[in-house]
Design a protein around this motif. Structure first.
Motif, PDB file in Angstrom:
ATOM      1  N   TYR A 171      21.036 -23.920 -54.318  1.00  0.00           N
ATOM      2  CA  TYR A 171      21.960 -22.784 -54.302  1.00  0.00           C
ATOM      3  C   TYR A 171      21.289 -21.571 -53.657  1.00  0.00           C
ATOM      4  O   TYR A 171      21.872 -20.875 -52.834  1.00  0.00           O
ATOM      5  N   PHE A 172      20.038 -21.357 -54.033  1.00  0.00           N
ATOM      6  CA  PHE A 172      19.298 -20.212 -53.512  1.00  0.00           C
ATOM      7  C   PHE A 172      19.231 -20.261 -51.982  1.00  0.00           C
ATOM      8  O   PHE A 172      19.524 -19.282 -51.304  1.00  0.00           O
ATOM      9  N   ASN A 192      23.223 -20.209 -50.556  1.00  0.00           N
ATOM     10  CA  ASN A 192      24.276 -19.282 -50.974  1.00  0.00           C
ATOM     11  C   ASN A 192      23.804 -17.906 -51.411  1.00  0.00           C
ATOM     12  O   ASN A 192      24.544 -17.200 -52.079  1.00  0.00           O
ATOM     13  N   THR A 193      22.581 -17.545 -51.056  1.00  0.00           N
ATOM     14  CA  THR A 193      22.147 -16.202 -51.422  1.00  0.00           C
ATOM     15  C   THR A 193      21.617 -15.488 -50.190  1.00  0.00           C
ATOM     16  O   THR A 193      21.290 -16.119 -49.184  1.00  0.00           O
ATOM     17  N   ARG A 194      21.528 -14.179 -50.308  1.00  0.00           N
ATOM     18  CA  ARG A 194      21.038 -13.397 -49.182  1.00  0.00           C
ATOM     19  C   ARG A 194      19.581 -13.727 -48.858  1.00  0.00           C
ATOM     20  O   ARG A 194      19.255 -13.992 -47.701  1.00  0.00           O
ATOM     21  N   PRO A 195      18.677 -13.727 -49.891  1.00  0.00           N
ATOM     22  CA  PRO A 195      17.296 -14.103 -49.536  1.00  0.00           C
ATOM     23  C   PRO A 195      17.208 -15.509 -48.944  1.00  0.00           C
ATOM     24  O   PRO A 195      16.391 -15.745 -48.044  1.00  0.00           O
ATOM     25  N   ARG A 211      16.259 -19.057 -44.175  1.00  0.00           N
ATOM     26  CA  ARG A 211      16.696 -19.995 -43.133  1.00  0.00           C
ATOM     27  C   ARG A 211      16.563 -19.367 -41.754  1.00  0.00           C
ATOM     28  O   ARG A 211      16.127 -20.003 -40.799  1.00  0.00           O
ATOM     29  N   MET A 238      19.448 -16.956 -47.086  1.00  0.00           N
ATOM     30  CA  MET A 238      19.912 -16.847 -45.703  1.00  0.00           C
ATOM     31  C   MET A 238      18.782 -16.302 -44.819  1.00  0.00           C
ATOM     32  O   MET A 238      18.560 -16.791 -43.709  1.00  0.00           O
TER      33      MET A 238
END
Lengths: 518, 322
Positions: free
Chosen positions: B156-157, B160-163, B168, B165
């Motif tokens: 999920y991290f 689906n999270t800003r950090p 990646r 993203m």
């Protein structure tokens, strides 16, 4: 189109004063002044290496100037990183897109922002992105992954990224280089709508035609110095701008002798081939080139041009179809056979495919005939004959270099291309495949390369010219094919730009003519 | 040979691979290949064992393992991120460093006696489910349960999270991230550290839970390398990593147990009567790792599997491309 009225001058947004930037061995910006007014499109014109991008990278916070000051709305500013510049409202759309291919449009736009804090509620933001796109005519699916988008769409994402961050000043670095004519029209519309909303745009280009079409004022750089500072376009001409850019008169017409094309030299029949990723790149493509003619291949980058050139020269295998050169079937034959049968190749990638960068000019020019007299035989290369041969080529092809022992990696783009042309043309090829032969060269060097190609046409070669520069294709070619997604959309004899444009975006010629007739 | 027992033990031993693989996924997603997992795991296993021996508290042991392996990982971070050295060479040397350090500092630990282990327990209700209950929720170590929770959270991290993203982006196209003000170097250091911490937990899982004790380099027996292969097999996705880890854990256990019975599927068990055959069985996970690594090193294959585009490439600001 509106032009700035000098008497009612708009407020100055950006003012750069006495900017100096040095790179090893080059003075990229030599005390450059530059002013941008609110709500104008200001073109920054100059040849490759004139210092346009350097100047704008300084404004965008990517480089630091050695001297000079930048004022934003009258206040001095100091940018240490692109982030500072973006915060101040200055956004730059680079030539090489700064997008993460595996992420969606929305994710790319949100990168580096504080909002959302932790959880990515992409749904909410996708709507925002779509609304912003709607406002400026930048249509792109916010949920699409970047790699799924065309180059034109990716450019829209880059612009949206800057608009989303509230950019008031947008710097576009050679934005049309990667676009098809219809896409360029769309981009220009967007730029005009942005100006209407009070944004100011800097348009970097070396193409006079575009600058004349889109901008209000123009600043010209030559070798790091300003040769025209923010002159309104109304007060100038194309010839005048070219002179300011190059420093001498430039002829726009090339001398092209009328020539009767001879027999068919290259015949490509219904070929299919895959690209490096194993996806189909050529999908049943057929074309032919005859003796004494230049056949142009137009198309947006990445539609199979590179693969076609590789297939013809033997660098890539076809999965079906035939390639016939002078009546001989050369399908999937090794490169060496092609060379023996008189195929020459001026590849797109000069430094890795076209030359061996660390080898001397001599070694590079004898690569195709080192094992044949007078240069050598099967066992030895005659060094004296080789360097004499290289020196002869240096003189006749005007390669400006102190010695033929110089490694080619030290040559400028124009000289490097001359080395390649010297090697490829001196063998008197029956077929010459030239891919982007003038890309990245300055106006003077372009002229030289184009002359060499035309001279070869007169010498009786069949020439396939693959280029993304429509102007070049129109002035050099006898016929033009248009490629789209690995297929030929049609053939144009009269250089009808509108037809070429439509075909470049995927309309086959049959449909265009059917519509025109009805 | 009871299948349920094999699977149950397989889940426990798969937890070791799970932690190591997920840690490596974090590092690689940020663009840093860290081949030092084996060394970091050994440091973790040794540290947790000896600290637990001294303090009597296995939790302090786990914390010490995380810290020690995390610190070792920063050697790799410094060499490959700041000095921009080749990540393969640096990772290999960190592996040797970790192995060497743990062997020297762990000298004598194997005869140190028994220590208090991390608690094991069965989950009420869940352990009553047929098959799944005994396999996943009966008498497992607390670390195994932590593993169940951690891998979906990591997935999920990342997605689906800003950090996540940003993580990646830094691994795919650092120049783009840099242009938008994301600190590429800091994030890479951070996620290499996270990778080290996970490797440390993986090591502690061995010495404090799955096969307690310190058996010098046989403690990990090359599981760090299997984790490197699993990352590729998992296509850098924590969910697939969990699947692969548990399957491999079970396989490891099966290979051990298959040599026990005299009869197998109604015929004489060849692995019982000729123990040399067993060596071939034991080779399977390592052979798999080699195959996956060969496939994974092919550029075209990597692209198809969705490897982070900037994996293995140092980031130098202002250089064209990546």
């Amino acid at each position: 189109m509106e032009h700035v009225n000098i008497s009612t001058q708009k407020p100055t947004v950006v003012s750069m004063r006495g900017i100096v930037k040095k790179f090893p061995g080059v003075l990229a910006n030599d005390h450059v002044d530059f002013d941008l007014f609110e709500g104008e499109i200001h073109a920054l014109l100059g040849e490759n290496g004139a210092g346009k991008s350097t100047l704008m990278n300084i404004l965008a916070g990517l480089y630091k100037a050695e001297a000079g000051l930048i004022y934003l709305n009258g206040n001095p500013v100091n940018f240490n990183s692109p982030r500072d510049a973006i915060k101040a409202g200055i956004g730059m759309v680079h030539q090489h897109f700064m997008l993460v291919p595996s992420q969606t449009v929305t994710e790319n736009i949100l990168l580096g922002l504080e909002d959302p804090r932790f959880r990515l509620r992409l749904r909410d933001y996708e709507q925002k992105v779509a609304d912003l796109g709607e406002r400026f005519g930048l249509h792109v699916d916010p949920r699409a992954k970047i790699w799924q988008l065309s180059v034109g769409e990716q450019q829209r994402v880059e612009i949206l990224k800057m608009l989303y961050r509230g950019a008031q000043v947008l710097i576009m670095d050679e934005p049309t280089a990667v676009l098809a004519p219809t896409e360029i029209e769309g981009l220009f519309k967007t730029l005009r709508s942005m100006v209407k909303e009070g944004k100011s745009i800097i348009f970097i280009s070396h193409k006079l035609q575009e600058v004349l079409e889109i901008s209000d004022r123009v600043t010209v750089l030559r070798r790091g110095k300003v040769t025209a500072a923010g002159i309104p376009l109304l007060n100038t001409t194309r010839e005048e701008l070219a002179r300011l850019m190059v420093g001498r008169e430039v002829l726009f017409r090339l001398e092209k002798k009328p020539l009767q094309a001879g027999e068919v030299i290259l015949s490509v029949e219904n070929i299919r081939a895959e690209n490096d990723r194993g996806l189909p790149a050529l999908n049943g493509l057929s074309l032919n080139v005859r003796r004494g003619e230049v056949v142009g291949l137009a198309g947006v980058a990445g539609n199979g041009q590179r693969e076609l050139a590789e297939v013809i020269t033997g660098l890539r295998k076809v999965t079906s179809g035939r390639i016939v050169v002078q009546g001989e079937d050369l399908t999937n034959q090794p490169v060496k056979i092609g060379i023996r049968r008189g195929i020459s190749h001026v590849p797109e990638d000069r430094t890795h495919v076209g030359t061996a960068p660390n080898l001397s000019i001599t070694d590079n020019v004898i690569m195709k005939n080192y094992n044949r007299p007078p240069i050598g035989n099967r066992w030895v290369v005659n060094a004296i004959a080789a360097s004499k041969y290289a020196n002869d080529l240096r003189n006749s092809y005007e390669i400006v270099v102190p010695s033929v022992a110089t490694p080619v990696r030290l040559l400028s783009g124009g000289n490097l291309q001359r080395v390649i042309l010297a090697r490829e043309i001196s063998s008197q090829p029956s077929l010459l495949v030239a891919v982007q032969p003038t890309r990245g060269l300055d106006v003077g060097a372009i002229e030289g390369v184009q002359r060499l190609l035309l001279a070869q046409r007169e010498a009786g070669s069949a020439i396939l010219l693959i280029s993304e520069e429509l102007e070049e294709l129109l002035s050099l070619s006898d016929r033009i094919y248009v490629i789209y997604e690995g297929k030929i959309m049609g053939e144009v004899l009269d250089g009808d730009l509108e037809k070429i444009g439509l075909m470049m975006t995927g309309t086959p010629i049959e449909k265009i003519e059917a519509k025109g007739g009805a | 040979m009871d299948l349920i027992i094999i699977l149950q033990a397989g889940v426990a031993s798969g937890t070791v691979l799970l932690f190591a693989t997920i840690g490596e996924i974090f590092a690689e997603r940020s663009g840093v290949l860290n081949l030092g997992i084996e060394g970091m795991m050994l440091v973790g296993a040794m540290t947790s064992f000896s600290v637990t021996l001294k303090t009597g508290n296995p939790w302090i042991g786990v914390a010490a393992a995380m810290l020690a392996a995390g610190l070792i990982s920063q050697v790799h971070a410094f060499i490959s991120i700041t000095l921009q050295a080749d990540q393969v060479v640096s990772g290999l040397s960190v592996s040797f460093l970790g192995t060497g350090l743990s062997l020297v500092l762990g000298e004598g630990l194997s005869k140190a006696g028994t220590i208090s282990l991390l608690p094991s327990f069965s989950v009420p209700l869940l352990s009553q489910i047929p098959v799944l209950g005994p396999v996943f929720f009966t008498k497992q170590s607390v670390l195994v349960y932590i593993g169940y929770v951690i891998f979906p959270l990591c997935w999920y991290f990342i997605n689906n999270t800003r950090p996540g993203m940003h993580l990646r982006a830094v691994g795919e196209y650092p120049a783009a991230a840099d242009a938008l003000g994301i600190n590429v170097y800091r994030l890479r250091y951070l996620y290499v550290f996270v990778g080290g911490v996970f490797a440390g937990v993986a090591g502690a899982t061995i010495s404090l839970a799955v096969s307690p004790g310190w058996f010098s380099e046989l403690t990990t027996a090359g599981q760090g390398w299997i984790a490197v292969g699993l990352v590729i097999f998992a296509q850098w996705n924590p969910l697939r990593a969990a699947f692969g880890s548990y399957v491999f854990g079970a396989l490891r256990r099966l290979i051990l147990d298959i040599q026990g019975p005299t009869m197998l599927l109604g015929v004489a068990n060849p692995f019982y009567y000729n123990p040399y055959y067993g060596f071939f069985l034991q080779m399977i996970p390592y052979a798999f790792t080699i195959i996956v690594l060969i496939l994974g090193s092919r550029e075209a294959m990597r692209k198809r599997m969705g490897a982070p585009a900037a994996l293995g490439l140092p980031y130098i600001r202002g250089q064209r491309g990546l």
